[in-house]
Design a protein around this motif. Structure first.
Motif, PDB file in Angstrom:
ATOM      1  N   GLU A 196       1.283  -1.130   0.101  1.00  0.00           N
ATOM      2  CA  GLU A 196      -0.129  -0.233  -0.011  1.00  0.00           C
ATOM      3  C   GLU A 196       1.100   1.230   0.263  1.00  0.00           C
ATOM      4  OE1 GLU A 196      -3.152   0.217   2.954  1.00  0.00           O
ATOM      5  OE2 GLU A 196      -3.554  -1.822   2.665  1.00  0.00           O
ATOM      6  N   ILE A 197       0.439   2.466  -0.446  1.00  0.00           N
ATOM      7  CA  ILE A 197       1.252   3.528  -0.129  1.00  0.00           C
ATOM      8  C   ILE A 197       2.099   3.466   1.028  1.00  0.00           C
ATOM      9  CG2 ILE A 197       0.917   6.256  -0.321  1.00  0.00           C
ATOM     10  CD1 ILE A 197       0.142   5.226  -2.133  1.00  0.00           C
ATOM     11  N   GLU A 198       1.798   3.140   2.642  1.00  0.00           N
ATOM     12  CA  GLU A 198       2.031   3.574   3.591  1.00  0.00           C
ATOM     13  C   GLU A 198       2.740   2.488   4.066  1.00  0.00           C
ATOM     14  OE1 GLU A 198      -1.538   5.346   5.904  1.00  0.00           O
ATOM     15  OE2 GLU A 198      -1.838   4.326   3.987  1.00  0.00           O
ATOM     16  N   GLN A 199       2.313   0.984   3.486  1.00  0.00           N
ATOM     17  CA  GLN A 199       3.200   0.208   3.858  1.00  0.00           C
ATOM     18  C   GLN A 199       3.110  -0.786   3.082  1.00  0.00           C
ATOM     19  OE1 GLN A 199       0.748  -1.848   7.844  1.00  0.00           O
ATOM     20  NE2 GLN A 199       0.186  -2.974   6.445  1.00  0.00           N
ATOM     21  N   VAL A 200       4.665  -1.148   3.565  1.00  0.00           N
ATOM     22  CA  VAL A 200       4.319  -3.473   2.202  1.00  0.00           C
ATOM     23  C   VAL A 200       3.721  -4.094   2.651  1.00  0.00           C
ATOM     24  CG1 VAL A 200       6.653  -5.126   2.146  1.00  0.00           C
ATOM     25  CG2 VAL A 200       7.418  -2.522   1.503  1.00  0.00           C
ATOM     26  N   ASN A 201       3.024  -4.568   1.443  1.00  0.00           N
ATOM     27  CA  ASN A 201       2.323  -6.635   2.598  1.00  0.00           C
ATOM     28  C   ASN A 201       3.719  -7.709   2.108  1.00  0.00           C
ATOM     29  OD1 ASN A 201      -0.111  -4.677   2.034  1.00  0.00           O
ATOM     30  ND2 ASN A 201      -0.315  -5.532  -0.446  1.00  0.00           N
ATOM     31  N   TYR A 202       4.057  -7.491   1.131  1.00  0.00           N
ATOM     32  CA  TYR A 202       5.440  -8.519   0.918  1.00  0.00           C
ATOM     33  C   TYR A 202       6.771  -8.243   0.366  1.00  0.00           C
ATOM     34  CZ  TYR A 202       3.134 -10.072  -2.949  1.00  0.00           C
ATOM     35  OH  TYR A 202       2.412 -10.157  -4.121  1.00  0.00           O
ATOM     36  N   VAL A 203       7.622  -8.194   0.597  1.00  0.00           N
ATOM     37  CA  VAL A 203       8.842  -8.729  -0.521  1.00  0.00           C
ATOM     38  C   VAL A 203       9.785  -9.893  -0.602  1.00  0.00           C
ATOM     39  CG1 VAL A 203      11.526  -8.182  -0.261  1.00  0.00           C
ATOM     40  CG2 VAL A 203       9.696  -6.264   1.128  1.00  0.00           C
ATOM     41  N   VAL A 204       9.703  -9.617  -2.023  1.00  0.00           N
ATOM     42  CA  VAL A 204      10.057 -10.981  -3.129  1.00  0.00           C
ATOM     43  C   VAL A 204      11.879 -10.521  -2.984  1.00  0.00           C
ATOM     44  CG1 VAL A 204      10.085 -12.597  -4.123  1.00  0.00           C
ATOM     45  CG2 VAL A 204       7.986 -12.360  -3.270  1.00  0.00           C
ATOM     46  N   VAL A 205      12.796 -11.193  -2.888  1.00  0.00           N
ATOM     47  CA  VAL A 205      14.372 -10.975  -2.726  1.00  0.00           C
ATOM     48  C   VAL A 205      15.025 -12.493  -3.334  1.00  0.00           C
ATOM     49  CG1 VAL A 205      16.113 -10.773  -2.109  1.00  0.00           C
ATOM     50  CG2 VAL A 205      14.020 -10.009  -0.377  1.00  0.00           C
ATOM     51  N   GLY A 206      14.923 -12.193  -5.312  1.00  0.00           N
ATOM     52  CA  GLY A 206      15.556 -12.994  -6.052  1.00  0.00           C
ATOM     53  C   GLY A 206      16.857 -13.146  -5.745  1.00  0.00           C
ATOM     54  N   ILE A 207      16.961 -13.873  -5.710  1.00  0.00           N
ATOM     55  CA  ILE A 207      19.046 -14.551  -5.435  1.00  0.00           C
ATOM     56  C   ILE A 207      19.625 -15.254  -6.900  1.00  0.00           C
ATOM     57  CG2 ILE A 207      20.946 -14.617  -4.365  1.00  0.00           C
ATOM     58  CD1 ILE A 207      19.461 -13.543  -1.759  1.00  0.00           C
ATOM     59  N   GLY A 208      20.067 -14.819  -7.369  1.00  0.00           N
ATOM     60  CA  GLY A 208      20.754 -15.455  -8.429  1.00  0.00           C
ATOM     61  C   GLY A 208      21.873 -15.479  -8.587  1.00  0.00           C
ATOM     62  N   ILE A 209      22.468 -16.872  -8.747  1.00  0.00           N
ATOM     63  CA  ILE A 209      24.150 -16.910  -8.034  1.00  0.00           C
ATOM     64  C   ILE A 209      24.591 -17.903  -9.040  1.00  0.00           C
ATOM     65  CG2 ILE A 209      26.039 -17.202  -6.870  1.00  0.00           C
ATOM     66  CD1 ILE A 209      23.809 -17.014  -3.819  1.00  0.00           C
ATOM     67  N   ASN A 210      25.426 -17.578 -10.215  1.00  0.00           N
ATOM     68  CA  ASN A 210      25.991 -18.483 -11.356  1.00  0.00           C
ATOM     69  C   ASN A 210      27.136 -19.150 -10.667  1.00  0.00           C
ATOM     70  OD1 ASN A 210      24.521 -17.117 -12.503  1.00  0.00           O
ATOM     71  ND2 ASN A 210      26.038 -15.400 -13.556  1.00  0.00           N
TER      72      ASN A 210
END
Lengths: 327, 327
Positions: A196-210
């Motif tokens: 929302e404008i004032e609040q994160v619902n969720y974050v997804v952090v994608g990590i790709g390592i070769n």
């Protein structure tokens, strides 16, 4: 059971373990042991057997077994829920679906192969089968959208720590979160959020390592700009070790207190290739060129242009002038 | 065809239109006309028929027909794709799913009934069947997450314009986007987004407008703080008129140029109940109390506390001290 057998063989790698010993130890019949050994061979483990001496593990493929990682994982919540899939479009896409279905903070989605791996700003991320760590972590921080960049900075710090520790070679971090050896990218991080404008619902952090790529495996277009742990060190690293360590480090950094955050930014700066360099920053507001003089406690980049003006960069494309021109 | 028949009857409301005239005009048989009339009656239209004189529309229920709205809609893209559902969990939830499936900018989701209507920060929004406008608009602006608050300010301006024009009574806007008559909320706006750190993927703007409620229909807990157009004016307004006008105004405001934005903020300020008032702002950083002295061109609220310090508020809970204490 299969995992227990594999662990026993690994603990005594290069030595025979008798079927009887396995059978007694694990409390199942020798026929059951034999069936699991067959299954392990199908997964690519090379296991020698002798009717007199038993079984000997010669080598294992670099496969990812969620149970095996979880058994050794020293985290509170990261990876406690772990979804492994052989093939996905992109782990971020799957993780966003799971987040919308209310999977808890710390849920990790790992794949062996991404058919549509994503980089930032809609770019592609090469993620051939079995070659790297392709994973996404679901977070539910109590922050505003404007505070999200720090999460991505901290994810980069966690990966940099792990790569240094596992390979013995210190990587560089290009602000905000590309991890490079020499001029080439070994890890990319794609952070997405629902808010929302004032609040994160969720974050997804994608990590790709070769990890396992040979340089010649890369498409010509990215052969200059991508590298892998194998290409850098000549060595082979197990993906599960990297996954385990990244989850542990990332959780530690993510859960750090406000005071600790300042120290973490200091640590991040030590990996930074951007700080102290001449940079070009391309953003929606145009391009500026100047010296990257500071990274703030919120993870923003401060750039001083020729006329002495200080610019605080929240996000944007940054190229760093190094020995080889801007990269 | 049904919509064409209804339109013809409406154009001559209170007068008879012969079955033959309808049949000739629309190029279908009188039996077909008769079947469509029957269908319209099932939807709640009261239509008198006389075998000699034809059909006369007496009254229509306040039903929402996407085709009917679209036929009169003077927009470029807003509402060109319109998804109407009788019952949904929440229109924002459906709109987010559609956005993830790549529905285009301007797609509108409208429902007659929300079983789990949402307000900001996980609150409930009362949305009983047929009583209000429950809709969400999908936007795909080329902005950073930090620029999203302005969209929500502009949505409030669009709704305020429409409510003033339709009812003749000027509403007030509580920063950032609650629209009130007297002390009570007539419209709430919930803006959600999916974003990368430096780029918004899509924004969903949910707009809930209370139209037909009688005050006594509200749960006791919100009877003091919620109102409806009917409760305020004593009149009955058609939801489709409100939907059409809000989409037109919102599109105009959303597509305005950078220069026009300053003027729009000036217009927004004229509706503001917050500006010039004493306010309490509760945010993650604690509570401050002071005078709301300005709304910036980015839509932020500037509050001067007693000690003279100026605070720029990006988001947060604001209560305004009015004649009746803080509301």
């Amino acid at each position: 059971m299969k995992v227990s057998i594999l662990k026993t063989l690994k603990d005594q790698k290069g030595q025979y373990v008798s079927g009887e010993a396995l059978s007694n130890r694990l409390g199942v019949s020798r026929t059951a042991i034999w069936k699991h050994i067959a299954a392990l061979r199908e997964e690519g483990h090379s296991i020698e057997s002798s009717s007199r001496k038993g079984y000997k593990l010669l080598s294992s493929p670099d496969i990812i077994l969620a149970e095996e990682i979880q058994a050794e994982l020293a985290t509170g919540v990261f990876g406690r829920e772990m979804i492994y899939m052989d093939t996905v479009s992109s782990t971020n896409t799957v993780a966003k679906e799971k987040a919308a279905e209310n999977y808890p903070e710390g849920t990790v989605v790992i794949a062996n192969h991404q058919t549509a791996g994503k980089g930032r700003l809609g770019r592609k991320w090469e993620s051939a089968r079995g070659t790297g760590v392709w994973m996404s972590v679901i977070l539910r921080p109590d922050i505003t959208p404007a505070q999200a960049p720090l999460i991505t900075i901290f994810a980069a710090l966690a990966v940099a720590r792990v790569l240094e520790q596992v390979t013995g070679v210190k990587p560089g971090v290009k602000w905000p979160n590309d991890i490079v050896y020499h001029k080439a990218k070994v890890c990319g991080i794609l952070t997405e959020m629902s808010a929302e404008i004032e609040q994160v619902n969720y974050v997804v952090v994608g990590i790709g390592i070769n990890v396992h790529h040979n340089i010649e495996d890369y498409p010509a277009a990215i052969r200059e700009t991508a590298t892998s742990l194998k290409a850098v060190t000549g060595q082979r690293f197990e993906r599960k070790t990297i996954i385990k360590n990244v989850l542990e480090q990332f959780e530690e950094v993510y859960r750090s207190t406000q005071d600790a955050k300042k120290e973490l930014i200091e640590e991040y700066k030590k990996y930074s290739l951007t700080l102290g360099s001449m940079v070009k920053v391309t953003s929606r507001d145009g391009m500026i060129e100047g010296e990257a003089v500071e990274i703030t406690d919120e993870g923003e980049l401060m750039v001083r242009t020729k006329d002495g003006t200080m610019h605080t960069i929240f996000s944007g494309e940054v190229s760093v002038r190094g020995l080889y021109g801007y990269v």
